[in-house]
Design a protein around this motif. Structure first.
Motif, mmCIF file in Angstrom:
data_model
loop_
_atom_site.group_PDB
_atom_site.id
_atom_site.type_symbol
_atom_site.label_atom_id
_atom_site.label_comp_id
_atom_site.label_asym_id
_atom_site.label_seq_id
_atom_site.Cartn_x
_atom_site.Cartn_y
_atom_site.Cartn_z
ATOM 1 N N GLY A 45 52.755 15.648 2.318
ATOM 2 C CA GLY A 45 51.438 15.971 2.854
ATOM 3 C C GLY A 45 50.838 17.259 2.335
ATOM 4 O O GLY A 45 49.679 17.561 2.607
ATOM 5 N N PHE A 46 51.596 18.043 1.584
ATOM 6 C CA PHE A 46 51.055 19.314 1.090
ATOM 7 C C PHE A 46 50.020 19.128 -0.015
ATOM 8 O O PHE A 46 49.306 20.066 -0.360
ATOM 9 C CB PHE A 46 52.182 20.227 0.602
ATOM 10 N N GLY A 47 49.915 17.931 -0.552
ATOM 11 C CA GLY A 47 48.903 17.641 -1.560
ATOM 12 C C GLY A 47 47.490 17.677 -1.003
ATOM 13 O O GLY A 47 46.520 17.681 -1.758
ATOM 14 N N VAL A 48 47.376 17.753 0.316
ATOM 15 C CA VAL A 48 46.064 17.850 0.967
ATOM 16 C C VAL A 48 45.320 19.082 0.461
ATOM 17 O O VAL A 48 44.104 19.060 0.290
ATOM 18 C CB VAL A 48 46.231 17.912 2.506
ATOM 19 N N VAL A 49 46.052 20.141 0.200
ATOM 20 C CA VAL A 49 45.442 21.402 -0.239
ATOM 21 C C VAL A 49 44.693 21.209 -1.555
ATOM 22 O O VAL A 49 43.588 21.727 -1.730
ATOM 23 C CB VAL A 49 46.527 22.495 -0.369
ATOM 24 N N TRP A 50 45.269 20.449 -2.480
ATOM 25 C CA TRP A 50 44.649 20.202 -3.785
ATOM 26 C C TRP A 50 43.267 19.566 -3.597
ATOM 27 O O TRP A 50 42.272 20.030 -4.151
ATOM 28 C CB TRP A 50 45.569 19.322 -4.610
ATOM 29 N N GLY A 51 43.201 18.488 -2.828
ATOM 30 C CA GLY A 51 41.929 17.805 -2.605
ATOM 31 C C GLY A 51 40.927 18.674 -1.871
ATOM 32 O O GLY A 51 39.730 18.672 -2.190
ATOM 33 N N PHE A 52 41.388 19.441 -0.887
ATOM 34 C CA PHE A 52 40.487 20.324 -0.125
ATOM 35 C C PHE A 52 39.864 21.378 -1.039
ATOM 36 O O PHE A 52 38.661 21.616 -0.996
ATOM 37 C CB PHE A 52 41.249 20.989 1.027
ATOM 38 N N ILE A 53 40.699 21.986 -1.878
ATOM 39 C CA ILE A 53 40.195 23.016 -2.801
ATOM 40 C C ILE A 53 39.193 22.407 -3.775
ATOM 41 O O ILE A 53 38.138 22.995 -4.048
ATOM 42 C CB ILE A 53 41.361 23.691 -3.551
ATOM 43 N N GLU A 54 39.481 21.214 -4.291
ATOM 44 C CA GLU A 54 38.524 20.569 -5.196
ATOM 45 C C GLU A 54 37.223 20.231 -4.472
ATOM 46 O O GLU A 54 36.151 20.321 -5.063
ATOM 47 C CB GLU A 54 39.135 19.317 -5.816
ATOM 48 N N GLY A 55 37.302 19.827 -3.212
ATOM 49 C CA GLY A 55 36.087 19.574 -2.432
ATOM 50 C C GLY A 55 35.224 20.811 -2.330
ATOM 51 O O GLY A 55 33.997 20.751 -2.489
ATOM 52 N N VAL A 56 35.850 21.958 -2.088
ATOM 53 C CA VAL A 56 35.111 23.221 -2.019
ATOM 54 C C VAL A 56 34.534 23.566 -3.392
ATOM 55 O O VAL A 56 33.383 24.013 -3.499
ATOM 56 C CB VAL A 56 36.021 24.353 -1.489
ATOM 57 N N LEU A 57 35.307 23.341 -4.457
ATOM 58 C CA LEU A 57 34.810 23.616 -5.812
ATOM 59 C C LEU A 57 33.612 22.726 -6.172
ATOM 60 O O LEU A 57 32.682 23.176 -6.834
ATOM 61 C CB LEU A 57 35.932 23.441 -6.837
ATOM 62 N N ILE A 58 33.645 21.488 -5.749
ATOM 63 C CA ILE A 58 32.502 20.595 -5.985
ATOM 64 C C ILE A 58 31.292 21.096 -5.202
ATOM 65 O O ILE A 58 30.184 21.167 -5.719
ATOM 66 C CB ILE A 58 32.842 19.137 -5.601
ATOM 67 N N PHE A 59 31.529 21.475 -3.956
ATOM 68 C CA PHE A 59 30.427 21.948 -3.104
ATOM 69 C C PHE A 59 29.777 23.205 -3.679
ATOM 70 O O PHE A 59 28.553 23.360 -3.623
ATOM 71 C CB PHE A 59 30.942 22.210 -1.686
ATOM 72 N N THR A 60 30.573 24.115 -4.242
ATOM 73 C CA THR A 60 30.029 25.359 -4.790
ATOM 74 C C THR A 60 29.511 25.209 -6.212
ATOM 75 O O THR A 60 28.976 26.160 -6.775
ATOM 76 C CB THR A 60 31.094 26.478 -4.754
ATOM 77 N N GLY A 61 29.689 24.025 -6.819
ATOM 78 C CA GLY A 61 29.146 23.770 -8.146
ATOM 79 C C GLY A 61 30.086 24.079 -9.296
ATOM 80 O O GLY A 61 29.694 24.000 -10.451
ATOM 81 N N HIS A 62 31.328 24.429 -9.012
ATOM 82 C CA HIS A 62 32.283 24.704 -10.079
ATOM 83 C C HIS A 62 32.778 23.424 -10.746
ATOM 84 O O HIS A 62 33.162 23.427 -11.904
ATOM 85 C CB HIS A 62 33.457 25.529 -9.547
ATOM 86 N N ILE A 63 32.812 22.345 -10.011
ATOM 87 C CA ILE A 63 33.042 21.016 -10.583
ATOM 88 C C ILE A 63 31.707 20.299 -10.429
ATOM 89 O O ILE A 63 31.259 20.053 -9.313
ATOM 90 C CB ILE A 63 34.162 20.254 -9.851
ATOM 91 N N ASN A 64 31.040 20.009 -11.542
ATOM 92 C CA ASN A 64 29.664 19.515 -11.432
ATOM 93 C C ASN A 64 29.350 18.309 -12.311
ATOM 94 O O ASN A 64 28.187 18.012 -12.564
ATOM 95 C CB ASN A 64 28.683 20.638 -11.738
ATOM 96 N N LYS A 65 30.400 17.610 -12.800
ATOM 97 C CA LYS A 65 30.160 16.433 -13.634
ATOM 98 C C LYS A 65 31.060 15.293 -13.208
ATOM 99 O O LYS A 65 32.151 15.500 -12.691
ATOM 100 C CB LYS A 65 30.420 16.754 -15.113
ATOM 101 N N ASP A 66 30.578 14.056 -13.465
ATOM 102 C CA ASP A 66 31.408 12.883 -13.190
ATOM 103 C C ASP A 66 32.223 12.535 -14.432
ATOM 104 O O ASP A 66 32.206 13.270 -15.420
ATOM 105 C CB ASP A 66 30.564 11.699 -12.698
#
Length: 137
Positions: free
Chosen positions: A109-130
């Motif tokens: 279950g510790f892999g939850v952190v990876w997805g959460f951090i990426e969600g925040v990065l998408i929200f802030t625009g650091h990940i911005n492409k499909d």
């Protein structure tokens, strides 16, 4: 105009392209490329009175492709369902999505952190492409 192929039927040799919420039907006779059209391709097309007159793929570096996926939806999927990689699957990164599921399972279950951090990065625009390199809406 720039559009996105929503569907293409090889048997009938017809397809549907979407531009700003409107749908236009085309036939293979209007297709300008040697490669056959594929669902999901970005295209540049001309139309007259709602009928497509010419359609072809968007040339790399010639015309910017239009955003298709929402960054808000991707960010929320990452924050809420990041453990199972839904945000990556939504963006077209199937391999990463499946990897996130495996990491979450294998780490108890510790892999939850990876997805959460990426969600925040998408929200802030650091990940911005499909997966196709298109910017998010």
């Amino acid at each position: 105009m720039l559009g996105h192929i929503e569907s293409y039927d090889e048997r009938c040799q017809t397809g549907v392209v979407k531009h700003e919420g409107k749908f236009y039907e085309f036939h293979i006779d209007q297709w300008t490329s040697a490669e056959p059209p594929k669902e999901g391709d970005d295209v540049d097309f001309d139309h007259e009175h709602g009928d497509v007159t010419e359609i072809g793929p968007v040339g790399a570096y010639l015309v910017d492709s239009q955003p298709v996926k929402s960054h808000i939806v991707a960010a929320l999927l990452g924050i809420v369902f990041g453990a199972i990689g839904l945000h990556r699957i939504y963006l077209g990164f199937w391999g990463l999505g499946i990897t996130q599921i495996l990491v979450t399972y294998l780490t108890g279950g510790f892999g939850v952190v990876w997805g959460f951090i990426e969600g925040v990065l998408i929200f802030t625009g650091h990940i911005n492409k499909d997966a196709k390199g298109r910017h998010l809406k």
